[in-house]
Design an enzyme around this catalytic site. Structure first.
Site, PDB file in Angstrom:
ATOM      1  N   GLN A  93       5.765  21.027 -16.040  1.00 32.69           N
ATOM      2  CA  GLN A  93       6.045  19.896 -16.681  1.00 32.69           C
ATOM      3  C   GLN A  93       6.400  20.123 -18.067  1.00 32.69           C
ATOM      4  OE1 GLN A  93       6.140  16.779 -15.184  1.00 32.69           O
ATOM      5  NE2 GLN A  93       5.910  18.089 -13.454  1.00 32.69           N
ATOM      6  N   HIS A 116      12.210 -34.122  -2.279  1.00 32.95           N
ATOM      7  CA  HIS A 116      11.595 -33.208  -1.445  1.00 32.95           C
ATOM      8  C   HIS A 116      10.855 -33.733  -0.306  1.00 32.95           C
ATOM      9  CE1 HIS A 116      12.370 -30.190  -4.802  1.00 32.95           C
ATOM     10  NE2 HIS A 116      11.777 -29.316  -3.845  1.00 32.95           N
ATOM     11  N   GLU A 119       2.100  10.289 -13.638  1.00 26.28           N
ATOM     12  CA  GLU A 119       3.145  10.443 -12.756  1.00 26.28           C
ATOM     13  C   GLU A 119       2.844  11.152 -11.724  1.00 26.28           C
ATOM     14  OE1 GLU A 119       6.502  12.292 -14.433  1.00 26.28           O
ATOM     15  OE2 GLU A 119       8.022  11.542 -13.042  1.00 26.28           O
ATOM     16  N   HIS A 120       2.434  12.721 -11.861  1.00 28.16           N
ATOM     17  CA  HIS A 120       2.073  13.582 -10.901  1.00 28.16           C
ATOM     18  C   HIS A 120       0.756  13.632 -10.987  1.00 28.16           C
ATOM     19  CE1 HIS A 120       6.268  14.545 -12.196  1.00 28.16           C
ATOM     20  NE2 HIS A 120       6.648  14.628 -10.880  1.00 28.16           N
ATOM     21  N   HIS A 174      10.221  20.698 -19.078  1.00 25.84           N
ATOM     22  CA  HIS A 174      11.143  19.905 -18.839  1.00 25.84           C
ATOM     23  C   HIS A 174      11.527  19.388 -20.198  1.00 25.84           C
ATOM     24  CE1 HIS A 174      12.049  18.497 -14.861  1.00 25.84           C
ATOM     25  NE2 HIS A 174      10.651  18.735 -14.455  1.00 25.84           N
ATOM     26  N   ASP A 220       9.129  18.557  -6.328  1.00 22.30           N
ATOM     27  CA  ASP A 220      10.506  18.295  -7.097  1.00 22.30           C
ATOM     28  C   ASP A 220      11.476  18.283  -6.223  1.00 22.30           C
ATOM     29  OD1 ASP A 220       9.318  17.405  -9.581  1.00 22.30           O
ATOM     30  OD2 ASP A 220       9.178  19.475 -10.004  1.00 22.30           O
TER      31      ASP A 220
END
Lengths: 434, 434
Positions: free
Chosen positions: A259, A420, A327-328, A262, A361
């Site tokens: 991670q 209505h 996230e992960h 990145h 990934d």
């Protein structure tokens, strides 16, 4: 320095809350510039697109060079070495198989009153996929965005991918071809998002735009939202690993670094009940860090955003992880399934030590476009469903209307919506007259 | 005057494109004011909330009066006449039954390589529902938002409902109780959205906010998006009716007026292959219009936004309807099911002449929160799914990693993500060593 916390520290709650509230990304203020670019593309179409591509990508195009020709696509694909081509094909097949299982079913039933109810799923007609140029031009992201769209049944699929100075990643082109993309446009930035949303003389507008991008792309996606659908605005990537002493510290260190490499704003967090194990992971991580090509990026991420949290037990680790909503999430413990049962918020879970996050990934099958910045509390990763929409269906019989129509009329009147009520009353009166 | 178009007109395409592009809503520019309100509530919590409620709702509150007490809820519910209470209970039961069918299933499977893959759905932990005060305070909207949340398994459900001058609609309170809402807060506007998103001393923050509101509420929802999930930002309501001479012109006229009476920016469109039938509907509509309590609103909607389109046949009507992608679509033809098969974009379809759209607003079962402004091209109405999120799951065995790991490594290296590759390589090496 990364943060070292222990749930037995007296100030743990304050420190953990600060960690949760950390703002890891300072997006530059580009909203006004983006608004001007979108207005320009709407007003002047291809001409604006071509001028902006000279300005931002140092590339002179003509209307018929905006799009890669079949011959150009062929030539780029031919450049891809066999090993990469085979790996991409394997990834594409596995991603396709996973996403096909996500296709939802239509439903229809008739209830006790005779009302037939249900819903039906239909694909978005046309989707646009943004693929960044340069360093972050990932062929895997092409597969992860385009394949779900195709599986959903999207008829027309356009890619926008800037080619700064004319350079393009051949694997991106091959990934697009493997995914069944219709056209690849040599455009990027806010101007590409504007062209996909509003169309130009040569580009037909789409209904949904997905894919990652820089601050300009993100701002443009926010601005065109409503005109078209968009996927989430992704923040920096993050991983949380819950591990116990059954795991290999070096493997955990590498998973965290994958991670961290990145982006300097990426975040890797280790949560473990074992303080000695935590030390071993940190030692392994720092040793591996010195050897990485991206050691500057990964090092900055680890130093500024990394964290190690020692808990009383795995249950407490699960509770903290749920507050992070990562996230992960890797569960590298003796019984990862039992621990997974306690997880309520996470984008993707990787179970056991043989499942490094990197598998997800590329070739695992599930999507790698996942909710960041704690948004797994309320949102999901990309899937086939994001390229479908649901139409509800209802059909009354005269008997069904007789049974439930009067209640609708009562509620309409109570809401002062007379027409209505009359639309029901007129039909009930016909029934009463026989 | 409403627009009268025929597909045989020479300038039809231009006129229809103009109709599609019509901007029916001029939202006032409140974004800066909203930003200031949100910042104020974040900084000063309850104190800001109380001051803003004096300013906007002419109501003096204290922190313990922000929330309706159980006794107050009881007292309001007791005011609801029996017929209304029964109608609400019927509506709640039918909406619950429909939305229970939307609960998705978890999946898990093991593939040929030995990889176990799947996903799991979990509810959002806490949701906030905005309910407008005053004229647009609709109990039916409470049911339509709160019941799907409860069905999804949301643990904590908060309602924010302004009570201008202290006034409240007892049916809203009863609808909240029927839906199992935990607390009802006497707050509204951007300040209510800020309180739900960020929390105050007395209000715990939620993870997702849904529900309709005015321009202030919409701007606040846009601003807190990301911090929390939100539902769509709804525009003015709209209906498209495809009808042939088998339908009763008066019923169709009433169905169209039941959209028009919502709001001067609402839109009602009739599409029919029968020019005489079109005339009969217009005559019936104009006759009914003069009798309506809301004739000013409905009349303005019809005059400014209404349209009648005569087509060659029903197939052409379906094609035009798909280009509109209407929020509500009524198919009042001899064979509505056959026509429905040709519809690709619509929020909700009402089949046959015994299914007035108003049934769907109250007691049909499907949700009445639906995509407006052509967004049914890419989005769906509110459902149980909007209160759930999906976590993907992956587990590799050593054999699975041996089979697909090398491809992941190749792709990681091609993307210059070395640590990704190493995290796979380290495990493969252990396997190779035996």
């Amino acid at each position: 320095m990364p943060q070292y916390l222990s749930t037995s520290d007296r100030d743990f709650e304050a420190a953990f809350t600060a960690l949760l509230g950390m703002k890891r990304e300072d997006a530059p203020e580009v909203d006004e510039a983006v608004a001007a670019i979108i207005a320009d593309v709407r007003a002047r179409g291809d001409a604006a697109l071509i001028e902006l591509t000279v300005r931002f990508d140092r590339l002179e195009l003509t209307p018929d060079r905006l799009c890669f020709s079949p011959g150009e696509i062929e030539a780029e694909c031919a450049k891809v070495p066999l090993a990469e081509a085979e790996a991409l094909a394997l990834a594409a097949a596995r991603i396709r198989a996973y996403h096909q299982r996500q296709l939802p079913r239509d439903e229809s039933w008739t209830d006790d009153q005779g009302a037939t109810l249900g819903w039906r799923w239909t694909p978005v007609s046309a989707a646009g996929l943004y693929v960044p140029g340069g360093l972050a031009s990932y062929p895997s992201s092409v597969l992860m965005n385009a394949i779900p769209a195709r599986v959903a049944g999207v008829e027309r699929l356009e890619i926008a991918c800037p080619t700064p100075g004319g350079e393009v990643n051949p694997l991106v082109i091959l990934a697009a071809r493997l995914s069944g993309v219709d056209r690849i446009w040599r455009i990027g930035g806010a101007q590409a998002i504007a062209a996909l949303a509003y169309g130009t003389e040569t580009i037909a507008p789409v209904d949904k735009i997905t894919g990652p991008g820089n601050a300009w792309v993100a701002a443009a996606k926010r601005r065109v939202f409503g005109r078209v659908g968009i996927d989430m605005i992704a923040g920096p990537s993050e991983i949380l690993v819950i591990a116990d002493a059954s795991a290999d510290p070096d493997w955990i260190a590498l998973d965290m670094l994958s991670q961290a490499e990145h982006d300097a704003s990426a975040q890797a967090i280790l949560v473990t009940p074992d303080a000695d194990f935590a030390k071993a992971v940190v030692a392994a991580l720092e040793a591996r860090l010195t050897t990485l090509e991206r050691r500057e990026i990964a090092g900055a991420s680890w130093r500024d955003n990394g964290a190690v949290i020692v808990t009383r037990d795995l249950d407490e680790a699960a509770v903290l992880s749920n507050r992070v909503a990562p996230e992960h999430l890797e569960l590298c413990t003796e019984d990862p399934e039992a621990l997974a049962g306690k997880i309520t918020h996470a984008g993707a879970i990787f179970l056991g030590q043989w499942t490094p996050e990197a598998i997800g990934d590329y070739v695992g099958g599930p999507n790698h476009v996942l909710p960041t910045a704690r948004s797994a509390r309320f949102s999901s990763g990309l899937s086939t469903l994001e390229f479908l929409k649901r139409t509800t269906l209802a059909k009354m019989t005269p008997e069904a209307l007789r049974a439930i129509g009067p209640a609708a009329e009562v509620l309409a009147v109570s809401e002062s919506l007379q027409a209505h009520g009359l639309s029901v009353r007129a039909r009930l009166e016909r029934l009463n007259r026989g």
